[in-house]
Structures are given as structure tokens and as C-alpha cells.
Write a protein that holds these residues in place. Structure first.
Motif, PDB file in Angstrom:
ATOM      1  N   GLN A 137      60.726   4.075  61.352  1.00 43.48           N
ATOM      2  CA  GLN A 137      59.674   3.422  62.121  1.00 43.48           C
ATOM      3  C   GLN A 137      58.664   4.477  62.575  1.00 43.48           C
ATOM      4  O   GLN A 137      58.926   5.246  63.492  1.00 43.48           O
ATOM      5  CB  GLN A 137      60.257   2.708  63.334  1.00 43.48           C
ATOM      6  CG  GLN A 137      61.314   1.681  63.000  1.00 43.48           C
ATOM      7  CD  GLN A 137      61.899   1.058  64.247  1.00 43.48           C
ATOM      8  OE1 GLN A 137      61.164   0.587  65.119  1.00 43.48           O
ATOM      9  NE2 GLN A 137      63.229   1.051  64.331  1.00 43.48           N
ATOM     10  N   SER A 172      55.659   6.369  64.326  1.00 41.68           N
ATOM     11  CA  SER A 172      55.081   6.368  65.675  1.00 41.68           C
ATOM     12  C   SER A 172      56.065   5.881  66.734  1.00 41.68           C
ATOM     13  O   SER A 172      55.660   5.501  67.831  1.00 41.68           O
ATOM     14  CB  SER A 172      53.811   5.502  65.738  1.00 41.68           C
ATOM     15  OG  SER A 172      52.878   5.901  64.759  1.00 41.68           O
ATOM     16  N   THR A 173      57.350   5.891  66.433  1.00 43.74           N
ATOM     17  CA  THR A 173      58.358   5.458  67.395  1.00 43.74           C
ATOM     18  C   THR A 173      59.294   6.621  67.692  1.00 43.74           C
ATOM     19  O   THR A 173      59.681   7.373  66.781  1.00 43.74           O
ATOM     20  CB  THR A 173      59.152   4.264  66.863  1.00 43.74           C
ATOM     21  OG1 THR A 173      58.241   3.211  66.541  1.00 43.74           O
ATOM     22  CG2 THR A 173      60.139   3.757  67.894  1.00 43.74           C
ATOM     23  N   CYS A 174      59.664   6.750  68.943  1.00 40.79           N
ATOM     24  CA  CYS A 174      60.494   7.884  69.335  1.00 40.79           C
ATOM     25  C   CYS A 174      61.449   7.465  70.449  1.00 40.79           C
ATOM     26  O   CYS A 174      61.294   6.413  71.075  1.00 40.79           O
ATOM     27  CB  CYS A 174      59.630   9.056  69.803  1.00 40.79           C
ATOM     28  SG  CYS A 174      58.612   8.694  71.245  1.00 40.79           S
ATOM     29  N   GLN A 203      60.094   4.343  72.768  1.00 32.86           N
ATOM     30  CA  GLN A 203      58.659   4.104  72.914  1.00 32.86           C
ATOM     31  C   GLN A 203      57.993   4.012  71.537  1.00 32.86           C
ATOM     32  O   GLN A 203      58.209   4.876  70.681  1.00 32.86           O
ATOM     33  CB  GLN A 203      58.014   5.247  73.695  1.00 32.86           C
ATOM     34  CG  GLN A 203      56.527   5.085  73.927  1.00 32.86           C
ATOM     35  CD  GLN A 203      56.209   3.984  74.910  1.00 32.86           C
ATOM     36  OE1 GLN A 203      56.644   4.032  76.054  1.00 32.86           O
ATOM     37  NE2 GLN A 203      55.471   2.968  74.486  1.00 32.86           N
ATOM     38  N   ASN A 204      57.198   2.953  71.325  1.00 37.28           N
ATOM     39  CA  ASN A 204      56.367   2.809  70.126  1.00 37.28           C
ATOM     40  C   ASN A 204      54.954   3.247  70.494  1.00 37.28           C
ATOM     41  O   ASN A 204      54.273   2.574  71.276  1.00 37.28           O
ATOM     42  CB  ASN A 204      56.370   1.365  69.638  1.00 37.28           C
ATOM     43  CG  ASN A 204      55.694   1.226  68.281  1.00 37.28           C
ATOM     44  OD1 ASN A 204      54.783   1.981  67.953  1.00 37.28           O
ATOM     45  ND2 ASN A 204      56.155   0.263  67.485  1.00 37.28           N
TER      46      ASN A 204
END
Length: 956
Positions: free
Chosen positions: A824, A826-828, A840-841
Motif C-alpha cells: 500500500q 503512501s501508508t505507514c 496512517q495513509n
């Protein structure tokens, strides 16, 4: 015809001289280095020049009395090249050149003295009056005066004063100039002095290559009388009867006009404050390393003892110097070779802008003051508190390390005042010995935020409403904590720490200055403490008395014993390591200290081991920093490249091509690198840099293809024949421009605020910013930056973190761990305060993070599995310091609760250690997924762990 030939020669000489000028793009800074005119005006050109001056049908003998060859020899003998270069460069014309030849070259009386100044007329810079007398033409003189500054470049004389009347007639020999900071009475710059412009007056030699020095600029007052003041500063900085290595040396001085004065000094690696908090924040990991730091501190006391007890006046009377501003930022660090051939660090006292010097009669106390530096120099800024991680400073700029008597109306400052400041510094150093840079920062915050501190960071509590000053409770409390922590490791270390810290409390950090010990006694106590540390046995296992075999199989809850295998390799080293990195595929592990990088791979493993004894691995390659005025700052490694940057007096970037065994030392026209990372495919380097724009400090991100970075290198460094670089060899790349495909992105924070940078994929870069304090009393925020290398957008998402009962003003340790999702974009996921998990996206600004509290565990590190379905973590169960590999579920919403499963225990690791880890599918010796961990422990050993995962653990 002769005039036309002369004009052609003038044009040739002009362009040859112009192309050799340094900083030629700036008309106000351009200058010619020593020897430039001689190289251009060589013998053959001089002969042609004198021929061009001849009137028709005349020979040189008829016109000037000497043949062309004799005239050329006169120019050499009389050192007239620079004067002639100005004439030609300024296009003063053929008549001026003829008059020069007649009056300065052909005449037999030599030297020619100026009628108005009495100085040699040919010496630059020449006076306007003497030039008018020589040329009889004001236009020629105007042209000459407008250009002579370029060829009248100042030469700095070691331990002597150089006087320059005006920079309109002379130029400064600086190839580069960078502001380092401000002291109480001046600004400090790092300058690179051009070749041939620093003279060793003792041997009469000039520097053969450019050299880096520190320059401190003062603004002087009308009381400043030049030579006498400089002599006094020389006496303080270098001593009188002997040289003290713990006092910063003096490379000479420069006075420009009537109100500008500069001192030149050796360039340090950094100051003690930056070393502890920025450049080597890792806690010392062995008693041997701690012993070396205590030894350096003893040297600091020796420097102060020299100022207090060893100085002599011109008539051999005793003198005493009060430093008056002793603090970590005024203690400079230099690297030197120890007696045993190893590396040692020398701490030097600097910044004497607050110092006072007095005479002392033999056997008596101080009698009369000889000089007060405060009256000689205008004070640029007030004394400040030390730099703080949270930006806190004392109100009204009061000094953190100043003693109680500095606040009295009478200001009864004595040598005991310096001893107090030394005791404060030593107290902070012992906090660093235990907990590294974080310990220093936490100690500062505890002093500042104590209920009785009233917002001041001092080592005492000021009395209120006519009550006396009091001891600061946090000093004793912190000392007790440090003693107890040492006791947990071994009794010998506890004894050493107790001995020194309790002595500081009872005899140094004493409110009544009359009851403090002198610096000689402090020095003796430090020597005894060093002996204690030096004689200590290494701490073999700081967890328990258990002994672990090199393969340790443990059973997780509900998991069969055969599913888990932990292989561990011991790295024995007494050197103080400061960091470790693992390549993205888990093929290479890099450990580094201030001056050496060691690289480990499958070749490092021993061929066979003895059961019951942990195998000791040897590095496959070592990279030693040969320069002594800088240290390794940042290191990144992939299976193709090892890239490292330095900090200190010299900033360079080293690129080691591990496949083709090529090595490059690259100098870029960039600010210093703070952190760096390499993309997993080894194509791109990204680094955080410090920059300054319009007086405001801000950071930037520099992104560049690695191949482009090195492709124009004129020559590579010589590689070792044994697969290791050995000591740095010759060859470098000096880039005046930046690579074409590079990108620089401005940040809104300083480089020091960026605490994390990584490439989770070849096309993504994540940066974590130091947590910020919000206006809301119970919340903090952590800015996260995501960069896509394909589209180059900058996605900034600020995540609010609730305090969870912790003081929201304390952001130290707020950000704990981070990992990016693999599938995914840009997701961390990240951990705050070791207990809160956030998902968090970043692709949707303004969205709220998924937050979960982790029960019964403290989470220290994260790594995402291949399919984003679970997170592997390193953490500790409540009530124990032992580190486990954990498996955590990934919550999909706020209602989902994260579950934690213990997979395997890691022997010899505790929550106080520092480590990094990767998930890989390419094992050193066998196939299958595994997690590789590199650890810096608190003992004298370092470990590499490989945890083989069951087939179902990392993939589904």
C-alpha cells in the motif's frame, strides 16, 4: 606596430591571469594566489614583452641600457612579477609599461624607495602618492589602484599579527568561508586558506596545499590597542613556560582597519555539546570507551589548571586566567594518535571572550587585574544557555553553567567559579556515559522543568524573596540514578561512578565558592576515576548470569520448538561504535565508529565453531578515515554501495563500490549531510542537509543518482588488494557544480529536526520530523513526509499523539519506531512512546490515523511483512528487560484491537540497546525468509542475529 604587438600581449596576459584567479566570479572577492604572476609572466613572455616596448629602430640596450634577456632576469631577481601583472591586467598602456621598465627594471640603484612613504615602491599594495610620483599620470594610477587588490593577497603569519589598512587595496586568501556559530564576543567561521598564504614563521615556509582553519571575528572598541592585546591573547592561548595541549592554539591574527580583528585557530571536529547530542549520540558501550572519555575530561581539567596555576607574566610573575564561560559548546574536540597507536580525543578549552587575566603574588591570592577582555571587544550576544533539544533557553540569556556568585550584585568571580562550571560539565558527561545523547537531553529537561527552577536551566536553584540559593534537587537525583544504573552492571563501575559524582556534589558543586576544591584536586579525582574504569573487567552479559550457545532455540507461546532458530554472532571490539546499518536484502551489515567502518557478510562467518562458545566474526572489509579533523557522521549500505559522509573540519562524501571494488572521495558544493539513505536497488542516494537562507536555518533533501554522482571522477581512490580499503588513499572528486539529474527540495525544519530517513521501496522516501509541541496542552504532533521519486510530490501528514499521562512538553523519546507498508503506497505504521501504534495513509491529507494501544509490551522496532498483513517487532514484555521478536496484527480500523504474539527471545539484548533489523528472503547459508538484526549492546560485545522464520510466518 609595436603598440599593436603590446596590446595583443596584454590581452593574452589578461586572460591567462583571469583564468588563474580564485573566486573570479565575484569582483569583490577574486584574488591571485602566491606565484600566479610568476607562472604567467615566465621568461619567454617577458622577453617578448620587452621587445614590444621598443621604439622603431631601437634595440633594448639603446632604449633601456640592457638586453631583453637581462631585463627578464632583473624582473626575477627583484620580484617584480606582481607589480607588472597589475600594470598589464589593468591595461595601463604601453607608456606605463615603458616607465615601469625604465624606473624599476633597468635602473641600477635598488630598491627604489617611495618619496612619500619611504617604502619599496614595487611592493604591493603600493600607495597612490608613490604611484603618482612614478607614473606622473593620474589615469594610470587610477587603473593600477583599481586592480592591485587582486594581486595583493594577504598572507597569514603563524602566531603573529598581520595588519591590513583596507580591503580596497588587499584581498583575503579564503577559497571558502562557512559560518560555524557565534560566541560571546565574536562569530566563528571555517575558512579554507589558499595554497601559499599561510606562513610558518619559525621555518619560513608557506603551506603547500590549501588548509582549513577556524577564524573568530571580533568587533573591537576604542580601548583595543592591537599588539599588546594580541600578545596577551597569545599568552593565554598557548601558554608561557610550556605548551598545554588542552588550550586551543593560535594560528595568528589579522587586523583590518580600526575596528575589525580576527584570530585564526585550528579547526576542530566539533564541540563537546554537538558530539554528545548530534555526532555521537550513541551511549558508550564498554568500560574501555568510558575510560577514554574520562581521560579526555581529565585533560580538560589539566587545561583549566594551566590557566589557573601555570601561567607566567613577562617578568615571570604568576598570572591567573579566569575563563568565565566554561560549557560544553566552548570545549572543542580534536582527534590524535594515542601512545599505543590507537585513537584518542583531546578536549581543548576555547572562546576566551569572557576571560579575565590577573597577576598573583607568590603565595598569595589574586592582587590586581591585568586585563579584562570584556572592555576590549564589543559583546555581540549575551551568554546563553547550552543548545537544547526542545529549543529552551534561559530567560535573559543567563548561562546554564555559571555559578551562583555570577548572579550577585558584586559578582565575586574567582577560579572557584571556573571549578563550578567544570563540575557542571562533568556531571553532564557522566549522564552521557550512561545514556548517550538522550541522557544529556533528559538531564537538561529535568533541571529546566523542576518545580523550583522557575524556568531557568541551572545547576542550582535561585533563592526567592531574600532566601538563599539551594542545591538543585535534580542534580543529586540524577547522580543517584546514574550510580544505581552502574550498579546493575557491576560493582566496580558503580564504585567509580559513585566516587566521582558524590565528590562533585560534596566538594565542587558547592554554593559557597570558598568551600570548593581547586582544579588540581578535581584533576586528581578524575585521574583516580580513570584508573578505576581502566582496571574494570568487561561486562560479558548485562542481562543475567546465563550463558547462551550460539544457536538458541526458544519456544514462543503456542509455537512448536522446531519452527524457530536463532543464530547469533559475536563482534568483539573495544572501540566505541556509534551506529549500525543492514543492507535492504540482509546481505551486508555495517558497524561504524568515529573513524572506522567495518563491513560484515557471509565471508565474515567462521568456518567452524565449538559447541557452547559463541562464534566471533571478523569484518570482511574495513574503511578507515585517515583525516584527523573529521569523523564519520552518516552511513548507508546496499548490496552494491557503501556511502558515508563526514562531519567536522572537513565535509566529504565517500562512495565505495562494493561490486567493482572502486572507491571515491567526493566534495560537493553542498551543506553538510545530516542523514542519508540509499534506495534498495542501489540507484539513488537521498540525504538531509543543513542550509541557511536569509539568516534562517532550514534543511533540505538532496536526491541524486549514484552513478551520476561518481561518473565524472577524475580518478578513483586506490583499493586495497585484500578486499578492504585500509586507510584512505589519494584521489578525490571536487565537483564545482551539481549532477544534472539531482534534485534539492527545501524543508520547513532544520536538518537536526529530521530524525529518520528511509527508502522502503526504490521509488519512495520517508522522513520523520522531531515531534512538535502543539498549542493543545495534552497533545504532540509528529510530521511525516513522503516523497515519490516518480512524481516528486511532497506529502506531509501531521499525526497528533495524545500524551497518555506523560508530560506533553517532553518530546524526547516520543517517536519510537517506523515501518512503511510494502503493498500500500503512501501508508505507514509507527510507534509513539513505545506503547501506541498508529497506521496512517499519507495519500489523503487530513485523514485521522488508526490508533491502538499496545497492552503489556514496549515496542522498540518495526518491520512490515511482505503482504502488509502483520508487523514484526522487537519489544519487551512488561516487567522484564529481555528483548523478544514479536508478531503484531495490523488493525484495519479503530475498533480492531492489535494482538501481540511472542515469537522468540533474543539472548544478550535488553531494551536499552540499540539495534536495526530487516526482513529478507536470502539467507547467508540457506534459503527461506529470515529477520536479520544488528545490535549495539551496553556491554563490550556487539551481536548479529539471524532468526529463521517458518514458511507460514512471513507469507500467506
Amino acid at each position: 606596430m609595436a603598440s599593436e604587438t603590446f596590446d595583443n600581449l596584454c590581452n593574452q596576459v589578461y586572460w591567462q591571469l583571469y583564468n588563474r584567479l580564485e573566486r573570479k566570479d565575484d569582483p569583490n572577492l577574486r584574488f591571485a594566489t602566491n606565484g600566479t604572476a610568476e607562472k604567467v609572466l615566465h621568461n619567454d613572455l617577458l622577453i617578448r614583452l620587452f621587445q614590444s616596448l621598443l621604439v622603431a629602430n631601437n634595440t633594448a640596450v639603446q632604449q633601456f641600457g640592457l638586453a631583453e634577456e637581462e631585463l627578464a632576469e632583473r624582473v626575477d631577481d627583484r620580484e617584480l612579477h606582481d607589480f607588472l601583472a597589475v600594470l598589464l591586467f589593468a591595461s595601463c598602456g604601453i607608456e606605463a609599461a615603458r616607465r615601469f621598465t625604465k624606473k624599476l627594471v633597468a635602473r641600477n640603484d635598488w630598491p627604489l624607495k617611495g618619496r612619500f612613504t619611504g617604502q619599496d615602491t614595487h611592493r604591493l599594495p603600493a600607495s597612490r602618492e608613490d604611484l603618482l610620483h612614478l607614473f606622473k599620470d593620474s589615469v594610470i594610477v587610477d587603473k593600477f589602484c583599481s586592480s592591485q587588490a587582486c594581486f595583493s593577497t594577504v598572507v597569514i603569519h603563524n602566531r603573529q599579527e598581520v595588519v591590513v589598512e583596507s580591503l580596497s587595496s588587499q584581498r583575503l586568501p579564503y577559497l571558502e568561508e562557512e559560518e560555524l556559530g557565534s560566541g560571546s564576543f565574536g562569530k566563528v567561521f571555517k575558512v579554507k586558506i589558499a595554497k601559499g598564504h599561510f606562513k610558518d614563521t619559525r621555518h619560513g615556509t608557506l603551506n603547500a596545499t590549501s588548509m582549513d582553519v577556524a577564524r573568530k571575528d571580533y568587533i573591537t572598541t576604542t580601548q583595543f590597542d592591537g599588539q599588546d592585546e594580541r600578545n596577551m591573547m597569545e599568552r593565554i592561548l598557548t601558554g608561557s613556560t610550556r605548551k598545554c595541549e588542552n588550550i586551543l592554539g593560535n594560528f595568528g591574527s589579522l587586523r583590518i582597519g580600526t575596528n575589525s580583528y580576527s584570530l585564526f585557530m585550528p579547526c576542530a571536529i566539533c564541540d563537546l555539546s554537538d558530539y554528545m547530542t548530534k555526532y555521537h549520540p550513541t551511549r558508550p558501550s564498554s568500560v574501555h570507551e568510558k575510560a577514554k572519555i574520562v581521560l579526555s575530561a581529565k585533560g580538560l581539567a589539566e587545561g583549566l589548571d594551566f590557566l589557573h596555576n601555570e601561567m607566567k607574566g613577562p617578568d615571570q610573575q604568576d598570572m591567573v586566567c579566569y575563563h568565565m564561560d566554561l560549557k560544553p559548546s566552548n570545549i572543542l574536540i580534536f582527534r590524535d594518535t594515542a601512545y599505543d597507536g590507537g585513537i584518542r580525543y583531546v578536549w581543548k578549552l576555547s572562546d576566551f571572550g569572557m576571560a579575565r587575566v590577573k597577576y598573583r603574588s607568590r603565595g598569595q591570592t589574586v592582587e590586581r587585574e591585568e586585563m579584562d577582555f570584556n572592555s576590549a571587544f564589543l559583546q555581540r550576544i549575551k551568554p546563553e544557555a547550552e543548545r537544547s533539544p526542545s529549543g529552551t533557553r534561559n530567560r535573559r540569556g543567563e548561562g546554564t553553567y555559571l555559578p551562583p556568585e555570577s548572579l550577585t550584585s558584586t559578582r565575586t568571580m574567582t577560579t572557584a567559579s571556573d571549578v563550578w562550571s567544570l563540575g557542571c560539565v562533568l556531571s553532564v558527561v557522566f549522564a552521557y556515559l550512561e545514556d548517550g545523547g538522550e541522557g544529556v537531553e533528559n538531564y537538561q529537561l529535568r533541571r529546566l522543568r523542576h518545580a523550583d527552577s522557575d524556568g531557568y536551566d541551572r545547576f542550582f536553584v535561585r533563592g526567592r524573596r531574600f532566601t538563599p540559593n539551594k542545591d538543585h534537587p535534580e542534580v543529586h537525583k540524577t547522580h543517584t540514578w546514574l550510580i544505581n544504573k552502574a550498579a546493575q552492571r557491576q560493582a566496580e563501575e558503580m564504585h567509580a561512578v559513585h566516587f566521582m559524582l558524590r565528590y562533585l556534589e560534596n566538594r565542587v558543586l558547592v554554593l559557597d565558592y570558598r568551600k570548593r576544591d581547586g582544579v588540581k584536586t578535581v584533576k586528581e579525582k578524575l585521574a583516580q576515576t580513570y584508573t578505576y574504569f581502566k582496571s574494570m573487567p568487561p561486562v560479558e552479559n548485562h542481562l543475567t548470569g546465563e550463558h547462551h550457545t550460539w544457536i538458541d532455540r526458544t519456544r514462543s507461546r503456542g509455537t512448536p520448538l522446531s519452527h524457530w532458530q536463532v543464530d547469533s554472532w559475536q563482534l568483539s571490539s573495544t572501540e566505541g561504535l556509534k551506529g549500525c546499518e543492514i543492507s535492504p536484502r540482509g546481505d551486508l551489515v555495517a558497524y561504524w565508529s568515529d573513524n572506522q567502518i567495518r563491513l560484515y557478510n557471509e565471508l565474515s562467518l567462521p568456518p567452524q565453531v565449538t559447541f557452547g562458545e559463541p562464534p566471533v566474526v571478523s569484518p570482511a572489509a574495513e574503511y578507515t578515515l585517515g583525516l584527523t579533523d573529521c569523523i564519520w557522521k552518516s552511513v548507508a549500505v546496499t548490496d552494491r554501495f557503501l556511502i558515508a559522509s563526514t562531519t567536522g573540519a572537513v565535509f566529504q562524501c565517500y562512495v565505495y563500490d562494493l561490486v567493482f571494488i572502486r572507491q571515491y572521495r567526493i566534495t560537493l558544493q553542498l551543506p553538510e549531510i545530516s542523514r542519508l539513505a540509499i534506495s534498495p536497488d542501489s540507484r539513488i542516494m537521498a540525504c538531509v542537509m543543513q542550509s541557511k537562507e536569509e539568516g534562517q536555518e532550514c534543511g533540505s533533501v538532496f536526491i541524486v543518482p549514484i552513478e551520476e554522482l561518481i561518473q565524472e571522477a577524475p580518478r578513483q581512490m586506490t583499493p586495497s588488494t585484500q578486499g578492504s580499503s585500509g586507510t584512505e588513499s589519494e584521489g578525490s572528486l571536487s565537483r564545482r557544480g551539481l549532477p544534472h539529474d539531482s534534485t534539492t527540495l527545501k524543508l520547513d525544519w532544520s536538518a537536526s529536526d529530521i530524525t529518520y530517513i528511509s527508502f522502503p521501496t526504490p521509488d519512495e522516501v520517508y522522513l520523520i520530523v522531531q515531534p512538535q509541541i502543539t498549542a493543545r496542552s495534552r497533545e504532540n504532533e509528529i510530521p511525516i513526509i513522503h516523497l515519490s521519486l516518480k512524481t516528486r510530490p511532497r506529502l506531509l501528514q501531521t499525526v497528533l499523539v495524545r500524551s497518555q499521562g506523560v508530560d506533553p512538553g517532553n518530546t524526547v523519546g516520543l517517536f519510537t519506531a517506523f515501518t512503511a507498508f510494502r503493498q500500500q503506497q503512501s501508508t505507514c505504521a509507527f510507534i509513539a512512546r513505545e506503547k501506541q501504534l498508529y497506521i496512517q495513509n499519507l495519500a489523503y491529507p487530513g485523514t485521522t490515523a488508526i490508533e491502538n494501544s499496545i497492552k503489556n509490551y514496549r515496542v522498540l522496532k518495526l518491520v512490515m511483512d511482505w503482504n502488509d498483513r502483520k508487523i514484526f517487532a522487537l519489544g519487551t514484555p512488561s516487567g522484564t528487560n529481555r528483548v523478544y521478536l514479536l508478531e503484531m496484527t495490523v488493525p484495519q480500523s479503530e475498533v480492531d484491537r492489535v494482538t501481540v504474539t511472542e515469537l522468540v527471545s533474543l539472548p544478550d539484548l535488553s531494551q536499552d540497546d540499540e539495534f536495526t533489523q530487516v526482513l529478507s528472503s536470502n539467507s547467508f547459508q540457506q534459503g527461506g525468509d529470515y529477520i536479520l538484526i544488528a545490535a549495539l549492546t551496553n556491554a563490550s560485545r556487539r551481536w548479529i542475529y539471524r532468526i529463521s522464520l517458518p514458511d507460514s510466518s512471513a507469507a500467506t
